[in-house]
Motif scaffolding. Structure first.
Motif, PDB file in Angstrom:
ATOM      1  N   VAL A  67      13.871 -14.466  53.332  1.00 13.75           N
ATOM      2  CA  VAL A  67      14.188 -15.743  53.981  1.00 13.75           C
ATOM      3  C   VAL A  67      15.658 -16.096  53.782  1.00 13.75           C
ATOM      4  O   VAL A  67      16.337 -16.525  54.724  1.00 13.75           O
ATOM      5  CB  VAL A  67      13.270 -16.861  53.443  1.00 13.75           C
ATOM      6  CG1 VAL A  67      13.753 -18.228  53.927  1.00 13.75           C
ATOM      7  CG2 VAL A  67      11.830 -16.622  53.872  1.00 13.75           C
ATOM      8  N   VAL A 173       5.030 -22.245  48.494  1.00 14.40           N
ATOM      9  CA  VAL A 173       5.692 -22.098  49.779  1.00 14.40           C
ATOM     10  C   VAL A 173       7.156 -21.730  49.572  1.00 14.40           C
ATOM     11  O   VAL A 173       7.854 -22.372  48.770  1.00 14.40           O
ATOM     12  CB  VAL A 173       5.631 -23.411  50.593  1.00 14.40           C
ATOM     13  CG1 VAL A 173       6.181 -23.204  52.002  1.00 14.40           C
ATOM     14  CG2 VAL A 173       4.223 -23.967  50.642  1.00 14.40           C
ATOM     15  N   VAL A 174       7.628 -20.719  50.293  1.00 18.16           N
ATOM     16  CA  VAL A 174       9.056 -20.408  50.338  1.00 18.16           C
ATOM     17  C   VAL A 174       9.631 -21.121  51.551  1.00 18.16           C
ATOM     18  O   VAL A 174       9.249 -20.839  52.694  1.00 18.16           O
ATOM     19  CB  VAL A 174       9.311 -18.894  50.427  1.00 18.16           C
ATOM     20  CG1 VAL A 174      10.808 -18.622  50.593  1.00 18.16           C
ATOM     21  CG2 VAL A 174       8.776 -18.196  49.182  1.00 18.16           C
ATOM     22  N   THR A 175      10.526 -22.049  51.316  1.00 16.55           N
ATOM     23  CA  THR A 175      11.101 -22.849  52.394  1.00 16.55           C
ATOM     24  C   THR A 175      12.385 -22.203  52.915  1.00 16.55           C
ATOM     25  O   THR A 175      12.835 -21.168  52.412  1.00 16.55           O
ATOM     26  CB  THR A 175      11.357 -24.284  51.917  1.00 16.55           C
ATOM     27  OG1 THR A 175      11.995 -24.257  50.632  1.00 16.55           O
ATOM     28  CG2 THR A 175      10.047 -25.050  51.791  1.00 16.55           C
ATOM     29  N   ALA A 176      12.981 -22.824  53.931  1.00 14.79           N
ATOM     30  CA  ALA A 176      14.103 -22.214  54.647  1.00 14.79           C
ATOM     31  C   ALA A 176      15.332 -22.014  53.773  1.00 14.79           C
ATOM     32  O   ALA A 176      16.206 -21.192  54.106  1.00 14.79           O
ATOM     33  CB  ALA A 176      14.468 -23.074  55.856  1.00 14.79           C
ATOM     34  N   GLN A 180      11.192 -21.194  46.249  1.00 14.69           N
ATOM     35  CA  GLN A 180       9.739 -21.235  46.181  1.00 14.69           C
ATOM     36  C   GLN A 180       9.321 -22.551  45.558  1.00 14.69           C
ATOM     37  O   GLN A 180       9.727 -22.893  44.455  1.00 14.69           O
ATOM     38  CB  GLN A 180       9.195 -20.070  45.359  1.00 14.69           C
ATOM     39  CG  GLN A 180       7.667 -20.058  45.290  1.00 14.69           C
ATOM     40  CD  GLN A 180       7.121 -18.845  44.559  1.00 14.69           C
ATOM     41  OE1 GLN A 180       7.661 -17.748  44.647  1.00 14.69           O
ATOM     42  NE2 GLN A 180       6.029 -19.042  43.826  1.00 14.69           N
ATOM     43  N   SER A 200       3.326 -22.307  60.668  1.00 15.90           N
ATOM     44  CA  SER A 200       4.415 -21.663  59.923  1.00 15.90           C
ATOM     45  C   SER A 200       5.752 -22.349  60.124  1.00 15.90           C
ATOM     46  O   SER A 200       6.800 -21.760  59.906  1.00 15.90           O
ATOM     47  CB  SER A 200       4.530 -20.191  60.334  1.00 15.90           C
ATOM     48  OG  SER A 200       4.832 -20.094  61.724  1.00 15.90           O
ATOM     49  N   GLY A 203       7.662 -23.002  56.292  1.00 14.96           N
ATOM     50  CA  GLY A 203       7.914 -22.002  55.275  1.00 14.96           C
ATOM     51  C   GLY A 203       6.863 -20.918  55.290  1.00 14.96           C
ATOM     52  O   GLY A 203       5.958 -20.898  56.134  1.00 14.96           O
ATOM     53  N   TYR A 456      13.306 -30.115  56.106  1.00 20.69           N
ATOM     54  CA  TYR A 456      13.096 -28.842  55.420  1.00 20.69           C
ATOM     55  C   TYR A 456      13.618 -27.625  56.181  1.00 20.69           C
ATOM     56  O   TYR A 456      13.880 -26.590  55.573  1.00 20.69           O
ATOM     57  CB  TYR A 456      11.597 -28.650  55.129  1.00 20.69           C
ATOM     58  CG  TYR A 456      11.097 -29.532  54.013  1.00 20.69           C
ATOM     59  CD1 TYR A 456      11.319 -29.187  52.684  1.00 20.69           C
ATOM     60  CD2 TYR A 456      10.417 -30.711  54.284  1.00 20.69           C
ATOM     61  CE1 TYR A 456      10.867 -29.991  51.648  1.00 20.69           C
ATOM     62  CE2 TYR A 456       9.957 -31.530  53.251  1.00 20.69           C
ATOM     63  CZ  TYR A 456      10.183 -31.168  51.934  1.00 20.69           C
ATOM     64  OH  TYR A 456       9.741 -31.963  50.910  1.00 20.69           O
ATOM     65  N   ASP A 457      13.778 -27.735  57.499  1.00 18.50           N
ATOM     66  CA  ASP A 457      14.244 -26.581  58.272  1.00 18.50           C
ATOM     67  C   ASP A 457      15.064 -27.030  59.474  1.00 18.50           C
ATOM     68  O   ASP A 457      14.731 -26.748  60.623  1.00 18.50           O
ATOM     69  CB  ASP A 457      13.047 -25.734  58.738  1.00 18.50           C
ATOM     70  CG  ASP A 457      13.464 -24.435  59.434  1.00 18.50           C
ATOM     71  OD1 ASP A 457      14.624 -24.004  59.243  1.00 18.50           O
ATOM     72  OD2 ASP A 457      12.634 -23.868  60.160  1.00 18.50           O
ATOM     73  N   PHE A 462      12.428 -21.083  60.830  1.00 19.21           N
ATOM     74  CA  PHE A 462      11.041 -20.798  61.178  1.00 19.21           C
ATOM     75  C   PHE A 462      10.776 -21.310  62.596  1.00 19.21           C
ATOM     76  O   PHE A 462      10.358 -22.447  62.801  1.00 19.21           O
ATOM     77  CB  PHE A 462      10.091 -21.452  60.165  1.00 19.21           C
ATOM     78  CG  PHE A 462      10.297 -20.971  58.761  1.00 19.21           C
ATOM     79  CD1 PHE A 462       9.962 -19.674  58.409  1.00 19.21           C
ATOM     80  CD2 PHE A 462      10.847 -21.800  57.798  1.00 19.21           C
ATOM     81  CE1 PHE A 462      10.157 -19.215  57.115  1.00 19.21           C
ATOM     82  CE2 PHE A 462      11.046 -21.351  56.498  1.00 19.21           C
ATOM     83  CZ  PHE A 462      10.710 -20.051  56.154  1.00 19.21           C
TER      84      PHE A 462
END
Length: 473
Positions: A67, A173-176, A180, A200, A203, A456-457, A462
């Motif tokens: 990621v 969860v692995v985020t952008a 983790q 999805s 993450g 978060y993204d 994603f």
């Protein structure tokens, strides 16, 4: 230095991808490598991926590294365990295959399981059964756990227990940003809410802790009725609908209308025939379950498999295909169905429905616990619908357009009963536009999801998914 052309036409410097491989404990494949195509193929063959690279993750650290690499190089991330929910081609993406993340432990005292992202429901059902416990799985044991949970998870016992998302304790969860995070009702509760139903968009889920239920046995099975006579087929379907309306929450059921082609590869008893199939699962007293099924038995099924069964066999009820398929999948949420709806539905499998592709049209009865607020709120709801309609049409090479036209025609004729809403776990390739994705959520839930996407993204790392664009104002 070697230059590689990505599927979207942009050059990728050799040292760039070499640096990705250097970060990964597992395997990394580039286009042309042996194992590349196999590693990004999945259950649904009608969606083909052409990623820039495939990372077969050995652990959560590999997922985080992949990621971070994607974010640094401006590429999107695609993630897949089994490929049952494949929808958007992962062209030019860093494709993360999570099938080797197979952590699994059961805590019988707490009635929980910790599950890695590579596991399928059959794995979890078997492990939990050794302790007299059971997870809320769907109709197929081959479906990946994380894709099921992030889509909300409509379990076989949905009317009794609600969405599987409501029985999740925590998620890793692995985020952008490549971090983790462990999320739960107490730790980043907004992200915990969003991931359970937001698919999805937020993450890569690498592990989950879920609740298990004390279900050793259930009462369930299939009743199959011949449907060559349209009048009898309509009688069976009307009778099922009336029966379903009267059932307590412990009874979850569905009805499928199916016409099969006259092909030599099919068993002789199925060739060119039509059926109405009722599947059910009763999560209560066995004797009462048997009494409740008697009105369906009185209709004269040619096959009746209903009876007490160990929970380990519940995924046999629907007999979902285990191997990869080429199919066009569609869904809709419907309001209550009247006699006009019955006539339309039966016509799709009647004697005049010659040629192909032949649809399998399933109606899953909703309501019950699905309509109550869950103890752990999540992003998914039925939005008041009575039935989920789910269609599967064969769509091998050369027949995909015909399958789409057939599906469009069926949904067009059922528009009077269509609520205009959908379930996020039943969005497929046809539903990948933001407008159609929005139909899977209430207006308030979608706005909250879009707001959290911006947090978060914001760069849309994603986006190879049923995308929820970040809210910009």
């Amino acid at each position: 230095m070697r230059n590689i052309q990505t599927p979207d036409g942009g050059p990728v410097a050799g040292h760039d991808l070499a640096s990705l491989a250097a970060r990964i404990r597992g395997r990394t494949f580039l286009p042309g490598d042996e194992g590349f195509e196999e590693s990004c193929s999945g259950w649904l063959l009608t969606v083909e991926h052409r990623p820039a690279a495939v990372v077969v993750a050995a652990d959560a650290g590999d997922v985080a590294a992949a990621v971070r690499f994607a974010a640094e190089t401006g590429r999107p991330v695609a993630v897949q365990s089994t490929g049952h929910g494949a929808s958007v081609p992962a062209d030019g993406a860093v494709f993360i295959a999570t099938g080797e993340l197979r952590e699994l432990s059961v805590d019988p005292a707490a009635a929980t399981a910790r599950i890695g992202a590579g596991l399928r429901w059959d794995d979890v059902v078997a492990a939990a059964a050794g302790h007299g416990l059971a997870p809320l799985c769907g109709s197929s044991g081959q479906v990946g756990v994380m894709g099921f949970l992030t889509g909300g998870g409509l379990p076989l016992a949905c009317r009794t227990y609600g969405f599987a998302a409501g029985h999740v304790r925590s998620l890793d969860v692995v985020t952008a940003d490549g971090l983790q995070r462990t999320v739960s009702p107490d730790r980043e509760p907004d992200l915990f809410w969003a991931v359970r139903g937001g698919k999805s968009n937020f993450g890569v889920v690498v592990a989950a802790e879920i609740e298990l239920l004390p279900l050793r046995t259930v009462y369930g099975g299939e009743l199959r009725y011949p449907a060559e006579d349209p009048a009898y087929a309509a009688h069976v379907l009307r009778s099922y609908l009336a029966w379903a309306r009267e059932q307590p929450e412990e009874m979850s059921s569905s009805v499928t209308l199916l016409r099969l082609p006259d092909l030599p590869q099919l068993p002789e008893e199925f060739r060119g025939r039509a059926f109405v199939q009722v599947r059910l699962l009763w999560a209560g007293d066995e004797e009462r379950g048997a009494r409740l099924v008697e009105p369906l038995r009185a209709l004269g099924p040619e096959l009746d498999t209903c009876g007490a069964m160990p929970y380990t066999r519940v995924t046999e009820i629907h007999q979902d295909p285990k191997g990869p398929v080429s199919a066009h999948l569609r869904s809709a949420l419907l309001r209550d169905l009247d006699d006009d709806a019955v006539a339309e539905l039966v016509s799709f499998i009647g004697p005049s429905a010659t040629g192909g592709p032949f649809p399998g049209i399933e109606l899953r009865h909703l309501g019950g616990a699905l309509d109550r607020p869950p103890a752990r709120p999540h992003a998914v709801s039925t939005q008041g619908a009575e039935f989920l309609l789910w269609m599967r049409l064969p769509g091998p090479s050369g027949q995909a357009d015909a399958a789409r036209r057939t599906a469009d025609g069926i949904l067009g004729r059922l528009r009077r009963w269509d609520t205009g809403t959908m379930l996020p776990g039943f969005l497929f390739d046809h539903d990948s536009t933001p407008e159609r994705v929005r139909r899977a959520y209430t207006a308030a839930a979608h706005r909250r999801l879009a707001t959290l996407k911006a947090r978060y993204d914001p760069a849309q790392v994603f986006r190879v998914n049923h995308n929820i664009p970040p809210l910009t104002s």
